[in-house]
Enzyme design. Sequence first.
Site, PDB file in Angstrom:
ATOM      1  N   PRO A  11       5.870  -1.035   5.907  1.00  0.00           N
ATOM      2  CA  PRO A  11       7.106  -0.292   6.131  1.00  0.00           C
ATOM      3  C   PRO A  11       6.908   1.194   6.448  1.00  0.00           C
ATOM      4  CG  PRO A  11       6.834  -0.823   3.805  1.00  0.00           C
ATOM      5  CD  PRO A  11       5.797  -1.601   4.548  1.00  0.00           C
ATOM      6  N   ASN A  12       7.745   1.647   7.347  1.00  0.00           N
ATOM      7  CA  ASN A  12       7.846   3.053   7.762  1.00  0.00           C
ATOM      8  C   ASN A  12       6.709   3.515   8.674  1.00  0.00           C
ATOM      9  OD1 ASN A  12      10.300   3.673   6.251  1.00  0.00           O
ATOM     10  ND2 ASN A  12       9.022   3.381   4.443  1.00  0.00           N
ATOM     11  N   ARG A  19       7.028  11.056  10.994  1.00  0.00           N
ATOM     12  CA  ARG A  19       7.175  10.892   9.543  1.00  0.00           C
ATOM     13  C   ARG A  19       6.180  11.799   8.808  1.00  0.00           C
ATOM     14  NH1 ARG A  19       4.773   5.854   6.053  1.00  0.00           N
ATOM     15  NH2 ARG A  19       5.674   6.481   4.069  1.00  0.00           N
ATOM     16  N   TYR A  24       0.734  12.456   7.264  1.00  0.00           N
ATOM     17  CA  TYR A  24       0.251  11.314   8.053  1.00  0.00           C
ATOM     18  C   TYR A  24      -0.259  11.692   9.439  1.00  0.00           C
ATOM     19  CZ  TYR A  24       2.502   8.714   4.327  1.00  0.00           C
ATOM     20  OH  TYR A  24       2.841   8.221   3.100  1.00  0.00           O
ATOM     21  N   ASN A  74      -2.711  -2.040   6.471  1.00  0.00           N
ATOM     22  CA  ASN A  74      -2.054  -0.883   5.854  1.00  0.00           C
ATOM     23  C   ASN A  74      -0.684  -1.380   5.411  1.00  0.00           C
ATOM     24  OD1 ASN A  74      -0.916   1.437   4.970  1.00  0.00           O
ATOM     25  ND2 ASN A  74      -1.430   2.670   6.786  1.00  0.00           N
ATOM     26  N   ALA A  77       3.911   1.237   1.472  1.00  0.00           N
ATOM     27  CA  ALA A  77       4.406   1.254   0.081  1.00  0.00           C
ATOM     28  C   ALA A  77       4.229  -0.090  -0.625  1.00  0.00           C
ATOM     29  CB  ALA A  77       5.873   1.671   0.071  1.00  0.00           C
ATOM     30  N   GLU A  98      -8.452  -2.882   3.414  1.00  0.00           N
ATOM     31  CA  GLU A  98      -7.243  -2.102   3.120  1.00  0.00           C
ATOM     32  C   GLU A  98      -7.431  -0.691   3.676  1.00  0.00           C
ATOM     33  OE1 GLU A  98      -6.544  -1.880  -1.095  1.00  0.00           O
ATOM     34  OE2 GLU A  98      -5.065  -0.265  -0.891  1.00  0.00           O
ATOM     35  N   HIS A 100      -5.526   3.191   4.418  1.00  0.00           N
ATOM     36  CA  HIS A 100      -4.432   4.158   4.296  1.00  0.00           C
ATOM     37  C   HIS A 100      -4.800   5.402   5.083  1.00  0.00           C
ATOM     38  CE1 HIS A 100      -2.659   1.690   1.214  1.00  0.00           C
ATOM     39  NE2 HIS A 100      -3.859   1.604   0.667  1.00  0.00           N
ATOM     40  N   ARG A 107      -2.685  12.042  -4.152  1.00  0.00           N
ATOM     41  CA  ARG A 107      -1.220  12.116  -4.107  1.00  0.00           C
ATOM     42  C   ARG A 107      -0.617  11.683  -5.448  1.00  0.00           C
ATOM     43  NH1 ARG A 107       0.839   9.292   1.154  1.00  0.00           N
ATOM     44  NH2 ARG A 107       2.716  10.477   0.577  1.00  0.00           N
TER      45      ARG A 107
HETATM   46  C1  DQA Z   1       0.097   4.884   3.245  1.00  0.00           C
HETATM   47  C2  DQA Z   1       0.106   5.408   1.814  1.00  0.00           C
HETATM   48  C3  DQA Z   1       1.215   4.767   1.001  1.00  0.00           C
HETATM   49  O1  DQA Z   1       1.212   5.295  -0.328  1.00  0.00           O
HETATM   50  C4  DQA Z   1       2.568   5.060   1.626  1.00  0.00           C
HETATM   51  O2  DQA Z   1       3.592   4.391   0.916  1.00  0.00           O
HETATM   52  C5  DQA Z   1       2.620   4.757   3.078  1.00  0.00           C
HETATM   53  C6  DQA Z   1       1.456   5.027   3.919  1.00  0.00           C
HETATM   54  C7  DQA Z   1      -0.934   5.604   4.133  1.00  0.00           C
HETATM   55  O3  DQA Z   1      -1.241   5.087   5.201  1.00  0.00           O
HETATM   56  O4  DQA Z   1      -1.397   6.683   3.773  1.00  0.00           O
HETATM   57  O5  DQA Z   1       3.666   4.361   3.602  1.00  0.00           O
HETATM   58  O6  DQA Z   1      -0.258   3.502   3.212  1.00  0.00           O
END
Ligand code: DQA
Length: 148
Positions: A11-12, A19, A24, A74, A77, A98, A100, A107
């Site tokens: 998501p997002n 964003r 990011y 990725n 959240a 995984e 990020h 964080r």
């Molecule tokens: C994320 C890190 C997560 O904590 C966050 O909720 C994201 C992006 C990252 O790519 O840094 O949406 O996965």
Amino acid sequence: MPDTVHVLNGPNLNLLGTREPEVYGRATLADVEAACRAACARHGVDLVFRQTNHEGELVTFLQEARGSVGVVLNAAAYTHTSVAVADAIKAVGLNVVEVHLSNVFAREAFRHHSYISPVARGVICGLGIDGYRLAIDALAGAAGGRAS
Ligand code: DQA
């Protein structure tokens, strides 16, 4: 038929580029896809690149990755909340890296826990979009491939 790497985004991440760019970066999801496509082309593997804002759809995407070389995930959240995503990885026996973009350990505390890390082959965080390329190198490169 060439082997396939799946790159799955939660998501997002469709909003990358606008964003929280201080967290990011300015690269868009299309930029991430282009980098993944180039990395897969170098390794001679096909790419399936997907994004969803819905937890159940992410589970379906993971199930559909069965039989692939591996998955760059990725989960955004859902990393920190989703037993269903972790269960899907175990159920299908996927080779998952995984990823990020941000360094989640620098964080908020709620980002320090991942349901995915215990069922992942490896974890890359904090390296921005380079993390996706490194994950593809690990999965599809000489040291990766189908090894579990
Ligand atoms: C994320 C890190 C997560 O904590 C966050 O909720 C994201 C992006 C990252 O790519 O840094 O949406 O996965």
